[in-house]
Design a protein around this motif. Sequence first.
Motif: not given
Length: 277
Positions: A117-118, A120-121, A124-125, A136, A140, A143-144
């Motif tokens: 999901g990197a 997409e993650g 999204a940022l 970004h 991510f 954030g995870t």
Amino acid sequence: MFCADLHSHSTVSDGLLAPAALVGRAASRGVDLLALTDHDDIGGLAEARAAADALGMDFVDGVEISVSWRDSTVHVVGLGVDPGSEALREGLARIRDGRAGRARRMGEALAAIGIRGALEGASALAANPELVSRTHFARFLVGTGIVPGVREAFDRYLARGRPGYVSHRWAEPAEAVGWIRAAGGIAVLAHPGRYRLGERGLDQLLAEFKDCGGGAIEVSSGSHSDGEARTFARAARRFGLLASLGSDFHGPGESLTDLGCAAPLPDDLAPVWTRLC
Ligand code: AMP
Ligand code: MN
Ligand code: MN
Ligand code: MN
């Protein structure tokens, strides 16, 4: 004392502040002349200029173009560019297109080591869907909880040679310089201290850069030590280049150097802003 900052980022690329907020922060920190230089996009210039006008701060339209030189990535800042220039707009659109493909490959590379999901993650940022950068991806990963900070994200996953890094061809130096000059701007070699080229490599890059129309070099940068600033001041003299300075600010808490904080230029160099405005 006159304070110029000719290298900064907004949410149009990988900065954390919207263009108007960036300009407001610069004004409140005593910056007299600011350039917004987002990576490969000029979509923030109108908002930034309007904010600067409202605050009575002088503003320079800028951009930072991703360039491939030999097997290195280098950055060329354009200062005083016309945001309406078709040549510049088309060139940047092509680079952003390549950037999107690179982001997909980065997502795949990270998935291959179990980080899902990197893409997409990271997307999204990114406030600008056309501008997904390694920064970004780094945010991510922070954030995870995979890494404690952006720096560790680069060191462990995103720097060259790490598992999330994919090689990519950006613009050629002559193309980037050509777009900047077609838009009426001055091409500046950004933060040469970041490229680890050695004295010979730097001289070869600067010779080519000057040859294809490059006009200036960042002597004082948020990513240069005092010693590096002295080295690049000598290079500016040797190659007859104008001298630039900028913080390369990306955001509060993330950048070590805040807006306006690059060290002043040596007195004998010709500052690039004498040829702007
Ligand atoms: P990109 O153009 O997508 O490859 O992203 C490059 C951006 O990543 C640079 O402009 C910096 O903002 C950031 N960057 C590169 N290396 C590092 C690092 N070691 N630590 C923190 N940020 C970095
Ligand atoms: Mn950046
Ligand atoms: Mn850069
Ligand atoms: Mn930059």
